[in-house]
Design a protein around this motif. Structure first.
Motif, PDB file in Angstrom:
ATOM      1  N   THR A 126       0.819  -1.218   0.000  1.00 48.42           N
ATOM      2  CA  THR A 126       0.000   0.000   0.000  1.00 48.42           C
ATOM      3  C   THR A 126       0.848   1.261   0.000  1.00 48.42           C
ATOM      4  O   THR A 126       0.323   2.358  -0.157  1.00 48.42           O
ATOM      5  N   ASP A 137       2.410   2.105   2.682  1.00 46.36           N
ATOM      6  CA  ASP A 137       2.417   2.467   4.095  1.00 46.36           C
ATOM      7  C   ASP A 137       2.691   1.202   4.908  1.00 46.36           C
ATOM      8  O   ASP A 137       1.888   0.277   4.891  1.00 46.36           O
ATOM      9  N   PHE A 168       0.103  -5.559  10.572  1.00 43.29           N
ATOM     10  CA  PHE A 168      -0.920  -4.857   9.788  1.00 43.29           C
ATOM     11  C   PHE A 168      -2.042  -5.840   9.508  1.00 43.29           C
ATOM     12  O   PHE A 168      -1.856  -7.052   9.558  1.00 43.29           O
ATOM     13  N   TRP A 221      -4.751  -7.406   6.985  1.00 44.21           N
ATOM     14  CA  TRP A 221      -4.987  -7.607   5.553  1.00 44.21           C
ATOM     15  C   TRP A 221      -6.201  -8.478   5.377  1.00 44.21           C
ATOM     16  O   TRP A 221      -6.424  -9.431   6.118  1.00 44.21           O
ATOM     17  N   THR A 225      -0.042  -0.488   6.927  1.00 45.64           N
ATOM     18  CA  THR A 225      -1.203  -1.117   6.279  1.00 45.64           C
ATOM     19  C   THR A 225      -0.830  -2.170   5.234  1.00 45.64           C
ATOM     20  O   THR A 225      -1.710  -2.734   4.601  1.00 45.64           O
TER      21      THR A 225
END
Length: 105
Positions: free
Chosen positions: A26, A28, A98, A100, A31
């Motif tokens: 992404t 980032d 993160f 997903w 994330t």
């Protein structure tokens, strides 16, 4: 996705998806996967092939060579993850977790 090896996949997926369609990178690190110049710098996606070998891919952020590549630095942009396929994500240390989920189809 936690630090270390994570078994994930498109188990509930209804369609085959390209790596770029999985939304794993992404841009980032909070994330998605962390990009890098090579396999050692980046988080890795590890595919298990039908012959029991593996293919390791990473997202490159090297200027002029951005995108998905395999361990031999060949483009992996067209690699297809078949519906229902498990794979590993190797999240490198000190990057945190993160969340997903499989993209909606």
């Amino acid at each position: 996705v936690f630090e270390g090896y994570n078994l994930v996949g498109t188990i509930k997926g209804a369609a085959d998806l390209k790596l770029s369609e999985l939304n794993l990178h992404t841009g980032d690190p909070a994330t998605g996967l962390v990009a890098g110049n090579n396999l050692n710098d980046a988080d890795n996606l590890i595919l298990i092939n039908p012959d029991s070998t593996t293919t390791t891919c990473f997202y490159s952020d090297y200027p002029g060579f951005e995108g998905w590549f395999d361990a031999s630095f060949s483009s992996a942009e067209i690699v297809i993850i078949a519906s229902g396929t498990p794979f590993f994500i190797h999240r490198k240390a000190s990057r945190g977790l993160f969340h997903w989920s499989i993209p909606e189809e």
